[in-house]
Design a protein around this motif. Structure first.
Motif, mmCIF file in Angstrom:
data_model
loop_
_atom_site.group_PDB
_atom_site.id
_atom_site.type_symbol
_atom_site.label_atom_id
_atom_site.label_comp_id
_atom_site.label_asym_id
_atom_site.label_seq_id
_atom_site.Cartn_x
_atom_site.Cartn_y
_atom_site.Cartn_z
ATOM 1 N N LYS A 1 8.516 7.165 1.356
ATOM 2 C CA LYS A 1 8.779 6.194 2.481
ATOM 3 C C LYS A 1 10.303 5.886 2.469
ATOM 4 O O LYS A 1 10.768 5.795 1.467
ATOM 5 N N SER A 2 10.703 5.654 3.649
ATOM 6 C CA SER A 2 12.184 5.347 3.691
ATOM 7 C C SER A 2 12.502 3.667 3.139
ATOM 8 O O SER A 2 11.393 3.016 3.257
ATOM 9 N N ILE A 3 13.668 3.344 2.903
ATOM 10 C CA ILE A 3 13.805 2.141 2.389
ATOM 11 C C ILE A 3 13.470 1.108 3.563
ATOM 12 O O ILE A 3 13.102 -0.107 2.916
ATOM 13 N N ASP A 4 13.904 1.400 4.708
ATOM 14 C CA ASP A 4 13.430 0.418 5.890
ATOM 15 C C ASP A 4 11.856 0.191 5.874
ATOM 16 O O ASP A 4 11.612 -0.943 6.028
ATOM 17 N N SER A 5 11.002 1.423 5.696
ATOM 18 C CA SER A 5 9.760 0.874 5.754
ATOM 19 C C SER A 5 9.424 0.301 4.594
ATOM 20 O O SER A 5 8.465 -0.830 4.684
ATOM 21 N N ILE A 6 9.819 0.564 3.433
ATOM 22 C CA ILE A 6 9.523 -0.441 2.347
ATOM 23 C C ILE A 6 9.823 -1.725 2.516
ATOM 24 O O ILE A 6 9.070 -2.788 2.149
ATOM 25 N N LEU B 1 9.266 5.587 13.594
ATOM 26 C CA LEU B 1 9.340 6.187 11.990
ATOM 27 C C LEU B 1 8.688 5.330 11.247
ATOM 28 O O LEU B 1 7.806 5.374 10.485
ATOM 29 N N ILE B 2 9.001 3.955 11.319
ATOM 30 C CA ILE B 2 8.016 2.652 10.545
ATOM 31 C C ILE B 2 6.519 3.101 10.625
ATOM 32 O O ILE B 2 5.769 2.854 9.644
ATOM 33 N N TYR B 3 6.236 2.792 11.864
ATOM 34 C CA TYR B 3 4.769 3.190 12.343
ATOM 35 C C TYR B 3 4.059 4.404 11.291
ATOM 36 O O TYR B 3 3.163 4.247 10.794
ATOM 37 N N GLU B 4 4.848 5.592 11.692
ATOM 38 C CA GLU B 4 4.239 6.753 11.090
ATOM 39 C C GLU B 4 4.339 6.377 9.489
ATOM 40 O O GLU B 4 3.185 7.074 8.974
ATOM 41 N N GLU B 5 5.194 5.917 8.824
ATOM 42 C CA GLU B 5 5.251 5.785 7.363
ATOM 43 C C GLU B 5 4.315 4.692 6.815
ATOM 44 O O GLU B 5 3.757 5.016 5.677
ATOM 45 N N LEU B 6 4.221 3.755 7.516
ATOM 46 C CA LEU B 6 3.059 2.656 7.129
ATOM 47 C C LEU B 6 1.727 2.541 7.639
ATOM 48 O O LEU B 6 1.008 1.899 7.128
ATOM 49 N N GLU B 7 1.508 3.559 8.620
ATOM 50 C CA GLU B 7 0.190 3.610 9.031
ATOM 51 C C GLU B 7 -1.006 3.822 7.901
ATOM 52 O O GLU B 7 -2.161 3.460 7.981
ATOM 53 N N ASP B 8 -0.586 4.365 6.963
ATOM 54 C CA ASP B 8 -1.651 4.776 5.795
ATOM 55 C C ASP B 8 -1.458 3.870 4.519
ATOM 56 O O ASP B 8 -2.019 3.912 3.547
ATOM 57 N N LYS C 1 -2.663 -2.692 10.118
ATOM 58 C CA LYS C 1 -2.734 -1.775 11.462
ATOM 59 C C LYS C 1 -2.398 -2.419 12.565
ATOM 60 O O LYS C 1 -1.710 -1.942 13.543
ATOM 61 N N GLN C 2 -3.073 -3.665 13.024
ATOM 62 C CA GLN C 2 -2.826 -4.328 14.133
ATOM 63 C C GLN C 2 -1.702 -4.890 14.300
ATOM 64 O O GLN C 2 -0.982 -4.927 15.279
ATOM 65 N N HIS D 1 1.186 -4.189 17.501
ATOM 66 C CA HIS D 1 1.819 -5.088 18.043
ATOM 67 C C HIS D 1 3.204 -5.048 17.992
ATOM 68 O O HIS D 1 4.142 -5.155 19.033
ATOM 69 N N ALA D 2 3.945 -4.700 16.841
ATOM 70 C CA ALA D 2 5.344 -4.563 16.471
ATOM 71 C C ALA D 2 5.824 -3.409 17.305
ATOM 72 O O ALA D 2 7.059 -3.720 17.861
ATOM 73 N N ILE D 3 5.209 -2.306 17.347
ATOM 74 C CA ILE D 3 5.842 -1.202 18.014
ATOM 75 C C ILE D 3 5.882 -1.514 19.631
ATOM 76 O O ILE D 3 6.724 -1.020 20.252
ATOM 77 N N LYS D 4 4.667 -2.182 19.998
ATOM 78 C CA LYS D 4 4.401 -2.394 21.603
ATOM 79 C C LYS D 4 5.800 -3.153 21.995
ATOM 80 O O LYS D 4 6.298 -2.904 22.891
#
Length: 593
Positions: A536-541, A563-570, A584-585, A589-592
């Motif tokens: 996962k990227s540094i931003d996602s972590i 990208l953050i949604y894809e990397e943190l979804e799991d 997940k919620q 919400h953040a993506i929306k």
């Protein structure tokens, strides 16, 4: 904590279906609401109905016929409010949803903008505020009996429903299905479950009221109904904490905790009618921090977490004053509820129904309770004479503002028992609050009581305190050559190609099963750091670590949301988070946004 003690109900017997008992003597623990530790708010109106907000975006609607559950997908609930037979739900994205009766002759169904639409079967969007083209993002909601109010982010105030002058359009009988514009530059609107008077404030810090003026309940000194808003003199909106309106009176609490009321002397707490807001004598020595009301009854909570009430029925007091007498009386709260509930708890009034409940604080509290119960990875002890209890030193010192050595000395000098120390640490780790035990301990330590700092707030302060962070997560930079890193393992630059993120070790231990496993396998050289090979990227972590501190996902303009949604979804599974995590919620919400 026993779940059966986290939510209590009292009042008329018509709500007995909420509890196992056929009657509701005094305060009765609720058993029909499941998942009690996730309750965020309870509101009740009329006819055996109550709406329970569970976790981030879930609702339960309780009535004598049974329970209906709802989930508002891809939204995070911000607030719920109850009217007579209508419930409004506001989301953080500014949308409004409703539950409403389909009784055509009533005005309870108006928020649906369709008097012939269905009943309680589903939570439905209010079209006027859910059309993205009109850009009417709602900031706050209020309900006044059969009327509904919406303060938008641009300061416009809309209202609809039953009128009687409280829609402020100069008429008293023209009820409105669709919301109408009442005023601009509005900052707040105040409501009540069953009432006829309406108050709001504006950007000039003025207080306005309109509607029926029963015995002076509009607070403007004139016993005259108003179909247009009129200023309530001698009040600055900046001084007002909250206002709750009732059928024949209104109650106002200031930010300094002083309590005022106006209207009918039978219900306003004065035993004499008042046409202007007048301070209630019995509460002059109390600092009020919360207020709730319905048709004629009012409850207030003080900073000592006492509840005073007047005009309520079937709920006991610990004074010689009956709470139904019209004078404020201190309620006799259930001992088991106080023992198992943090000092800050929720309370609400329906029509003849009253609730006490522990407020949901995400999964942080649960995770820290598990950390305390496990007694693992502790690096210090609370010691008093022969007693030793393992702790995480940094957490204890930051929550109390005291060194562990000072705490140990004080507890030893005062011969504190193991039970008292354990109760003290339950507050430190997860805000559990037992008044009789904690009050003397806080006195020994010269700490203010009740404690004003909550675990969530203290963790947020720690998040921005870089100097106290004692652990580094090394995140792999995928742009570096993996083979070169392997060849240089024994060299001084063995960490080249990794970026560092700092955190508090006890926080990672509490929140993530994966980090707990990592810590068990650390060698002496790596005691204060661990490498993350998740890809996962540094931003996602970084976003994930802040979530550990706050239970919130916050993105900035520099982040790539997809990208953050894809990397943190799991992440719930990968990092072994609490199964009740709202990650997940929060991501959705953040993506929306």
């Amino acid at each position: 904590m026993s779940q059966s003690h986290l939510v209590y109900v009292g009042g008329k017997q018509v709500f007995s279906f909420l509890a196992d008992n056929s009657q509701l003597p005094k305060w009765t623990p609720i058993s029909k609401i499941k998942n009690l530790q996730s309750v965020k708010k309870i509101v009740a109106g009329h006819k055996n109905y109550c709406l329970v907000w569970i976790e981030t975006n879930k609702l339960e609607f309780h009535q004598s016929q049974g329970i209906t559950k709802y989930e508002i997908e891809n939204e995070e609930i911000k607030d719920i409010q109850a009217g007579y037979e209508t419930y409004l739900i506001l989301t953080k994205s500014g949308k409004v949803f409703s539950l409403a009766s389909n009784t055509v002759s009533s005005h309870c169904e108006i928020p649906l903008s369709d008097p012939n639409s269905s009943t309680w079967e589903s939570v439905r969007p209010v079209p006027f505020f859910n059309d993205e083209k009109n850009n009417r993002r709602v900031k706050s909601i209020a309900m006044v009996g059969w009327s509904n109010y919406f303060v938008c982010e641009d300061g416009t105030l809309y209202g609809n429903g039953y009128n009687s002058g409280r829609l402020g359009d100069g008429t008293s009988n023209n009820h409105k299905n669709l919301p109408v514009l009442i005023d601009k530059n509005v900052t707040r609107a105040f409501g009540g479950v069953q009432c006829y008077n309406f108050f709001y404030t504006n950007s000039k810090n003025e207080l306005y009221s309109c509607g029926l003026n029963r015995e002076g309940s509009l607070g403007n000194g004139v016993n005259k109904d108003l179909s247009k808003p009129q200023i309530v003199p001698n009040w600055n909106a900046n001084d007002i904490l909250d206002i709750r309106t009732c059928c024949s009176h209104a109650v106002l609490v200031t930010k300094t905790g002083r309590t005022y009321s106006c209207g009918s002397g039978s219900y306003n707490g004065h035993l004499a009618s008042k046409s202007i807001f007048t301070e209630i004598n019995e509460l002059k020595e109390k600092k009020v921090i919360k207020i709730a009301s319905s048709s004629y009854d009012t409850m207030v909570m003080t900073e000592e977490h006492e509840i005073y009430a007047w005009n309520i029925v079937n709920v006991p007091t610990n004074q010689n004053i009956k709470s139904s007498s019209g004078r404020p009386a201190k309620l006799d709260l259930p001992e088991k509820f106080l023992e198992s509930t943090p000092g800050d708890f929720g309370f609400s009034c329906g029509i003849g129904i009253y609730f006490l409940y522990q407020c949901f604080s995400g999964t942080i509290t649960q995770d820290f309770k598990n950390l305390f119960d496990s007694k693992k990875y502790c690096d210090s002890t609370i010691t008093a004479n022969e007693i030793k209890v393992p702790i995480h030193k940094l957490l204890v010192e930051r929550r109390t503002g005291l060194k562990v050595e000072e705490i140990n000395k004080t507890f030893s000098e005062n011969n504190c028992t193991e039970e008292e120390i354990i109760q003290f640490l339950k507050w430190v780790y997860y805000d559990e609050f037992k008044v009789d035990t904690l009050q003397p301990l806080f006195s020994f330590l010269n700490l203010s009581f009740p404690p004003k700092n909550k675990l969530n707030n203290d963790l947020l302060k720690l998040y921005v305190d870089e100097d106290s962070k004692d652990f580094n997560i090394l995140v792999k930079d995928e742009d570096e050559d993996d083979e070169d890193d392997e060849d240089d393992e024994d060299e001084d630059d063995e960490d080249e190609g990794f970026e560092e993120i700092s955190a508090h070790k006890f926080l990672l231990l509490a929140r993530s099963g994966l980090f707990r496993e990592m810590f068990e396998n650390l060698n002496e050289k790596e005691t204060n750091q661990v490498k993350d090979y998740s890809g996962k990227s540094i931003d996602s972590i970084e976003v994930l670590i802040k979530y550990f501190y706050t239970d919130k996902i916050e993105l900035t303009a520099d982040h790539d949301p997809e990208l953050i949604y894809e990397e943190l979804e799991d992440s719930i599974e990968y990092y072994q988070l609490n199964k009740d995590s709202n990650l997940k919620q929060e991501l959705a919400h953040a993506i929306k946004k």
